[in-house]
Write a protein that holds these residues in place. Sequence first.
Motif, mmCIF file in Angstrom:
data_model
loop_
_atom_site.group_PDB
_atom_site.id
_atom_site.type_symbol
_atom_site.label_atom_id
_atom_site.label_comp_id
_atom_site.label_asym_id
_atom_site.label_seq_id
_atom_site.Cartn_x
_atom_site.Cartn_y
_atom_site.Cartn_z
ATOM 1 N N MET A 180 -15.154 -3.167 -14.057
ATOM 2 C CA MET A 180 -15.992 -1.982 -13.929
ATOM 3 C C MET A 180 -15.075 -0.775 -13.726
ATOM 4 N N ASP A 181 -15.342 0.278 -14.467
ATOM 5 C CA ASP A 181 -14.517 1.467 -14.290
ATOM 6 C C ASP A 181 -15.059 2.302 -13.124
ATOM 7 N N ILE A 182 -14.253 3.233 -12.691
ATOM 8 C CA ILE A 182 -14.569 4.006 -11.492
ATOM 9 C C ILE A 182 -15.820 4.864 -11.668
ATOM 10 N N ASP A 183 -16.025 5.442 -12.849
ATOM 11 C CA ASP A 183 -17.243 6.237 -13.083
ATOM 12 C C ASP A 183 -18.481 5.380 -12.879
ATOM 13 N N GLU A 184 -18.477 4.214 -13.481
ATOM 14 C CA GLU A 184 -19.615 3.301 -13.370
ATOM 15 C C GLU A 184 -19.820 2.864 -11.922
ATOM 16 N N PHE A 185 -18.717 2.561 -11.245
ATOM 17 C CA PHE A 185 -18.804 2.125 -9.856
ATOM 18 C C PHE A 185 -19.459 3.200 -8.989
ATOM 19 N N VAL A 186 -18.953 4.418 -9.054
ATOM 20 C CA VAL A 186 -19.491 5.512 -8.232
ATOM 21 C C VAL A 186 -20.928 5.822 -8.619
ATOM 22 N N ASP A 187 -21.223 5.812 -9.916
ATOM 23 C CA ASP A 187 -22.595 6.077 -10.361
ATOM 24 C C ASP A 187 -23.574 5.030 -9.836
ATOM 25 N N ASN A 188 -23.094 3.813 -9.598
ATOM 26 C CA ASN A 188 -23.960 2.733 -9.113
ATOM 27 C C ASN A 188 -24.087 2.676 -7.595
ATOM 28 N N LEU A 189 -23.346 3.513 -6.888
ATOM 29 C CA LEU A 189 -23.489 3.551 -5.427
ATOM 30 C C LEU A 189 -24.858 4.111 -5.082
ATOM 31 N N LYS A 190 -25.474 3.567 -4.052
ATOM 32 C CA LYS A 190 -26.761 4.089 -3.587
ATOM 33 C C LYS A 190 -26.456 5.184 -2.573
#
Length: 131
Positions: free
Chosen positions: A1-11
Amino acid sequence: MDIDEFVDNLKRDKARGELAPHQIILLLSLHKLYLENKSNVIETDDLMDAFNVTWKEHQNSFKTKNNNIGMPLKAFVNRGYLEIDINEEINDFRSKTELITKVIQIKINQVLLELFKDIELSNYLKMRINT
């Protein structure tokens, strides 16, 4: 998972109309400690101290004044990003005293370790505190 996807998926619930910064601050703190210690095992006191320092460094970037580490920590544990060794069940993650007395150590799991390989991670996370 790339960092953009990771941060975007944070609640990141909205705090006073803006995205809550807590999980990003926790990520920044974990990354800092990982780089300093070269270990995926972190002491509770060290993480709380790093979280408070990171919060203070960036507090002008957001409105909320609630700098409690408990709920983002719980979220990261529930999502499998971190593991915690405890000596007794934690009843209230919002209680710093309870976390200090019951959490023996915190282990960074592989998902975060992969993210931490990015040398520009800290700069990226700082940019994403409010976005």
